[in-house]
Design an enzyme around this catalytic site. Structure first.
Site, short mmCIF file in Angstrom:
data_model
loop_
_atom_site.label_atom_id
_atom_site.label_comp_id
_atom_site.label_asym_id
_atom_site.label_seq_id
_atom_site.Cartn_x
_atom_site.Cartn_y
_atom_site.Cartn_z
N ILE A 62 34.03 34.98 44.19
CA ILE A 62 33.24 34.17 43.18
C ILE A 62 32.50 35.30 42.51
O ILE A 62 31.74 36.01 42.87
CB ILE A 62 32.51 33.17 43.55
CG1 ILE A 62 31.67 32.35 42.51
CG2 ILE A 62 31.43 33.59 44.73
CD1 ILE A 62 30.76 31.26 42.60
N SER A 63 32.73 35.38 41.21
CA SER A 63 32.25 36.38 40.44
C SER A 63 30.68 36.45 40.17
O SER A 63 30.00 35.36 40.41
CB SER A 63 32.88 36.67 38.94
OG SER A 63 34.17 36.77 39.01
N GLN A 64 30.11 37.46 39.96
CA GLN A 64 28.58 37.64 39.79
C GLN A 64 28.22 36.80 38.73
O GLN A 64 29.01 36.62 37.62
CB GLN A 64 28.10 38.79 39.66
CG GLN A 64 28.33 39.55 38.39
CD GLN A 64 27.73 41.12 38.22
OE1 GLN A 64 28.53 41.94 38.83
NE2 GLN A 64 26.58 41.06 37.93
#
Length: 216
Positions: A62-64
């Protein structure tokens, strides 16, 4: 399960996004409204509002938050827009998009991730998101055209077939570059004469791969 977010974390979360240059108020509201802690693995919930990428199932991430907010802001979304996302992952990016447009179609090659995201989004009430198990390099013809397209996995180049799915004045955002190194976010805008291409910021995403994943 209720969200575990607490006010101090959320306050710092929003402040961090603003400090890094996110200024679109609608995007900031969407980032505040979507409970990121509900989209990470249970063991990582205490870190959900830190500005870092976190691991999820099937070796994906899950991207920052900053990258999610930045890519969303660069799309220039309107409430009437229909959006295609390539790479559902946990469903977090789709949830953020859903607060800003009319409908999101999101495609995931891992059955485990697609099923979990579909269930999670339904439980949280994001009823304008359609999760499809499929190949992001081979979007079904029946899916039609889109006002915006966002790719959340690295591509060595943007397939022309994907770019052609953009409607007039459509915008596509994708990380482009070596699959196992640093990529650059690229913004394509469809014009009357072709596509305008602009390079944005350097990022690092997991690879976008063709076909359905063997690990389901």
């Amino acid at each position: 399960m209720p969200s575990l977010q607490n006010p101090p974390q959320k306050m710092m979360f929003q402040l961090s996004l603003r400090r890094r240059g996110i200024s679109d108020q609608a995007v900031l509201r969407a980032m505040e409204d979507v409970p990121r802690d509900m989209f990470v693995e249970p063991a990582d919930r205490a870190d959900a509002y830190r500005d870092i990428a976190l691991g999820i199932a099937c070796g994906q991430t899950i991207s920052q938050p900053f990258v999610v907010a930045y890519m969303t802001e660069q799309l220039g979304l309107q409430k009437s827009h229909r959006v295609l996302e390539i790479g559902t992952g946990s469903g977090y990016q789709a949830a953020v998009l859903s607060r800003l447009c009319s409908h999101v179609v999101t495609i995931e090659r891992y059955r485990t991730l697609a099923d979990r995201a579909r269930s999670r989004l339904a439980q949280l009430g994001y009823d304008n998101v359609e999760v499809m198990l499929g190949d992001g390099f081979d979007v079904p013809a029946g899916a039609g055209a889109f006002d915006r397209i966002i790719v959340t996995a690295a591509m060595e180049q943007i397939p022309d077939a994907l770019a052609q799915r953009l409607g007039p004045e459509g915008v596509l955002i994708a990380p482009v570059g070596p699959l196992h190194s640093v990529q650059t976010l690229v913004r394509l805008v469809r014009t009357e004469t072709g596509f305008e291409r602009k390079q944005l910021v350097d990022v690092r995403f997991v690879p976008a791969l063709p076909g359905l994943a063997r690990e389901l």
